[in-house]
Design a protein around this motif. Structure first.
Motif, PDB file in Angstrom:
ATOM      1  N   GLY A  70     -21.739  -4.504 -15.119  1.00  0.00           N
ATOM      2  CA  GLY A  70     -23.098  -5.000 -14.985  1.00  0.00           C
ATOM      3  C   GLY A  70     -23.284  -5.590 -13.603  1.00  0.00           C
ATOM      4  N   ARG A  71     -24.527  -5.757 -13.219  1.00  0.00           N
ATOM      5  CA  ARG A  71     -24.828  -6.322 -11.912  1.00  0.00           C
ATOM      6  C   ARG A  71     -24.496  -7.806 -11.880  1.00  0.00           C
ATOM      7  N   ASN A  72     -24.478  -8.395 -10.683  1.00  0.00           N
ATOM      8  CA  ASN A  72     -24.287  -9.831 -10.555  1.00  0.00           C
ATOM      9  C   ASN A  72     -25.383 -10.562 -11.321  1.00  0.00           C
ATOM     10  N   GLY A  73     -24.973 -11.565 -12.086  1.00  0.00           N
ATOM     11  CA  GLY A  73     -25.940 -12.307 -12.883  1.00  0.00           C
ATOM     12  C   GLY A  73     -26.204 -11.724 -14.252  1.00  0.00           C
ATOM     13  N   SER A  74     -25.458 -10.699 -14.625  1.00  0.00           N
ATOM     14  CA  SER A  74     -25.690 -10.065 -15.928  1.00  0.00           C
ATOM     15  C   SER A  74     -25.006 -10.794 -17.081  1.00  0.00           C
ATOM     16  N   GLY A  75     -24.104 -11.743 -16.766  1.00  0.00           N
ATOM     17  CA  GLY A  75     -23.430 -12.502 -17.819  1.00  0.00           C
ATOM     18  C   GLY A  75     -21.964 -12.169 -17.988  1.00  0.00           C
ATOM     19  N   LYS A  76     -21.399 -11.357 -17.103  1.00  0.00           N
ATOM     20  CA  LYS A  76     -19.997 -10.939 -17.253  1.00  0.00           C
ATOM     21  C   LYS A  76     -19.044 -12.135 -17.193  1.00  0.00           C
ATOM     22  N   SER A  77     -19.170 -12.954 -16.154  1.00  0.00           N
ATOM     23  CA  SER A  77     -18.259 -14.092 -15.990  1.00  0.00           C
ATOM     24  C   SER A  77     -18.463 -15.124 -17.092  1.00  0.00           C
ATOM     25  N   THR A  78     -19.714 -15.327 -17.518  1.00  0.00           N
ATOM     26  CA  THR A  78     -19.971 -16.256 -18.623  1.00  0.00           C
ATOM     27  C   THR A  78     -19.267 -15.791 -19.890  1.00  0.00           C
ATOM     28  N   LEU A  79     -19.328 -14.486 -20.154  1.00  0.00           N
ATOM     29  CA  LEU A  79     -18.660 -13.942 -21.332  1.00  0.00           C
ATOM     30  C   LEU A  79     -17.158 -14.183 -21.268  1.00  0.00           C
ATOM     31  N   LEU A  80     -16.553 -13.955 -20.099  1.00  0.00           N
ATOM     32  CA  LEU A  80     -15.111 -14.166 -19.975  1.00  0.00           C
ATOM     33  C   LEU A  80     -14.750 -15.633 -20.129  1.00  0.00           C
ATOM     34  N   GLN A  81     -15.573 -16.529 -19.599  1.00  0.00           N
ATOM     35  CA  GLN A  81     -15.297 -17.957 -19.740  1.00  0.00           C
ATOM     36  C   GLN A  81     -15.382 -18.392 -21.193  1.00  0.00           C
ATOM     37  N   LEU A  82     -16.306 -17.799 -21.941  1.00  0.00           N
ATOM     38  CA  LEU A  82     -16.401 -18.115 -23.365  1.00  0.00           C
ATOM     39  C   LEU A  82     -15.179 -17.604 -24.118  1.00  0.00           C
ATOM     40  N   ILE A  83     -14.715 -16.412 -23.760  1.00  0.00           N
ATOM     41  CA  ILE A  83     -13.551 -15.843 -24.441  1.00  0.00           C
ATOM     42  C   ILE A  83     -12.297 -16.659 -24.153  1.00  0.00           C
ATOM     43  N   THR A  84     -12.149 -17.124 -22.917  1.00  0.00           N
ATOM     44  CA  THR A  84     -10.956 -17.905 -22.562  1.00  0.00           C
ATOM     45  C   THR A  84     -11.056 -19.354 -23.001  1.00  0.00           C
TER      46      THR A  84
END
Length: 472
Positions: A70-84
């Protein structure tokens, strides 16, 4: 999937942030609504909600490689932070099974005042290793990081590349059950990236689950089996990595087309006004054309392809690929080639508009989805313009609405034994150097061909023939 067959389970996951216009509003939100609830009033709100992630659900099997794009700001890093577990979800649940190793941010968990050596021990022990286990594996960590004498220097003196070297070296030595990588390898040099990808493939073969985020589509295609595409914190599509990446390219194309159409709108609105004042309009300068990446005729008259039924195609329209075929040196249709044969690819096209500045190209991918080669008529035009070869410029060819035409692209077969896919494309090139490109039609799986070996005559291993010779 059975309840014991997964490593990561995400169910209805969402993360909401409260956005305040001023610090005073934050203080009001903290004090006033609780008081209003106590006295029975409807609580006021002094903030607006921003959902960085909303209603995301998926399961990842043990040993599976799963990509997030996904593009920057799509929520990728937020999703990973939630998983970890580094941030808590607003709604939904996340379950992980096994030891998790995550590369989310450069140097996260490192103390900048400590040396690299000290941070190795600190980071590894935070991840659950004992001091004795770190002693046992320290030489392997130092060898993999390969930062030399900097290992005994404060981490605050490290470059971003050195930080990720050290962080990755520690994470892979803890023998994780789940490895999460978020764009961290993008800062490493080519040799280090090769070493990292080799290590990741070794972990995958050992049954480690991989959650991989990258803007490098070829890496996602090569490393992962399934993927999810995010936009604005929501799921766009999920499925096989190849299909999700095709949807990702379509999404990027649609957003790019909308952006340039918006850029062109003010210019189109100004033209009638200028004419009414009796002003003479000037042709756009080359820099303006490059910025707009296309002419107004193509934008206003070309039928778009993005919504057509053919799910393997996308583009702005105007000029289309009708068919792609592979032929031998005798111009007879051929789908099987041997080293030394001539591969001839014919791309049949039709123009729906009057235009020039066209490039017809192909991309060849292996069965594993690895890009082997890409080339087009503009590549040859660039050679002509630079004086490396003679000939006419296809880029200057004037196409008429309704005109059908074809382009032959040929090469000697130097590919290893495999099945290959041909992707075909037609693009409008505002400048003859690929710096101002707009896709008119892109077609995945336009054609296929196979290469075989006559092993008793000519044989080599790998994806391509380097025509190596021996001397003694």
């Amino acid at each position: 999937m059975s309840s014991d067959d997964y490593s990561i389970r995400v169910n209805g996951l969402g993360k909401c942030y409260e956005i305040y216009a001023t610090p005073r509003d934050r203080l009001k939100q903290f004090i006033i609504p609780p008081i209003q609830r106590l006295v029975g009033y409807e609580p006021s709100s002094y903030c607006r909600e921003y959902w960085a992630l909303e209603n995301i659900s998926f399961d990842i099997r043990k040993g599976e490689a799963f990509g997030i794009v996904g593009r920057n700001g799509s929520g990728k890093s937020t999703l990973l932070q939630l998983i970890t577990g580094t941030i808590a979800p607003t709604v939904g649940t996340v379950e992980t099974r096994g030891r998790v190793a995550a590369l989310l941010e450069l140097g996260s968990g490192f103390n900048p005042e400590f040396t690299g050596r000290d941070n190795v021990y600190l980071n590894a022990m935070l991840l659950g290793m004992t001091h004795a286990e770190v002693d046992e594996r320290f030489d392997k960590i130092a060898a993999f990081a390969d930062i030399g004498d900097y290992l005994d220097q404060p981490v605050k003196t490290y470059s971003s590349g050195m930080l990720v070297r050290l962080a990755f070296a520690v994470q892979v030595q803890i023998e994780p059950d789940i490895l999460i990588v978020d764009e961290a390898l993008a800062v490493g040099d080519a040799l280090f990236q090769k070493r990292c990808f080799g290590r990741i493939e070794k972990l995958l073969s050992d049954g480690v689950t991989l959650l991989f985020v990258s803007h490098d589509q070829e890496s996602v295609r090569t490393l992962t089996n399934r993927a999810i595409l995010l936009k604005g914190g929501r799921e766009v599509t999920m499925g096989s990595a190849s299909q999700v990446l095709l949807d990702y390219r379509k999404l990027l194309h649609q957003e790019e087309s909308a952006y340039f159409a918006k850029l062109m709108q003010p210019a189109a609105e100004k033209t009638p006004a200028a004419a009414s004042r009796g002003e003479t309009s000037k042709a756009p300068q080359e820099s303006e054309v490059a910025e707009l990446q296309g002419n107004s005729q193509s934008v206003t008259e070309a039928p778009a392809l993005a919504g057509r039924a053919d799910q393997m195609s996308f583009g702005d329209g105007g000029v289309e690929v009708l068919a792609v075929g592979t032929f031998g040196a005798d111009d007879e249709p051929c789908a099987v080639f041997y080293p030394g044969d001539v591969i001839r690819i014919r791309v049949d096209c039709i123009s729906r508009i009057d235009t020039d500045c066209i490039n017809v190209g192909v991309r060849i991918r292996s069965r594993e989805g690895i890009k082997i080669y890409s080339w087009g008529t503009l590549n040859q035009d660039m050679q002509v313009l630079s004086g490396l070869r003679e000939g006419d410029l296809f880029w200057k060819r004037q196409l008429k609405a309704g005109e059908k035409f074809h382009v032959w692209l040929e090469c000697d077969c130097s590919l290893g034994s495999n099945l290959y896919e041909i992707q075909a494309s037609i693009s409008y090139e505002a400048k003859p150097d690929y710096s101002a490109q707009r896709i008119l039609h892109w077609k995945d799986e336009a054609a296929f061909f196979q290469t075989l070996m006559r092993q008793d005559e000519y044989f080599f291993g790998g994806i391509t023939d380097l025509h190596m010779a021996a001397r003694w």
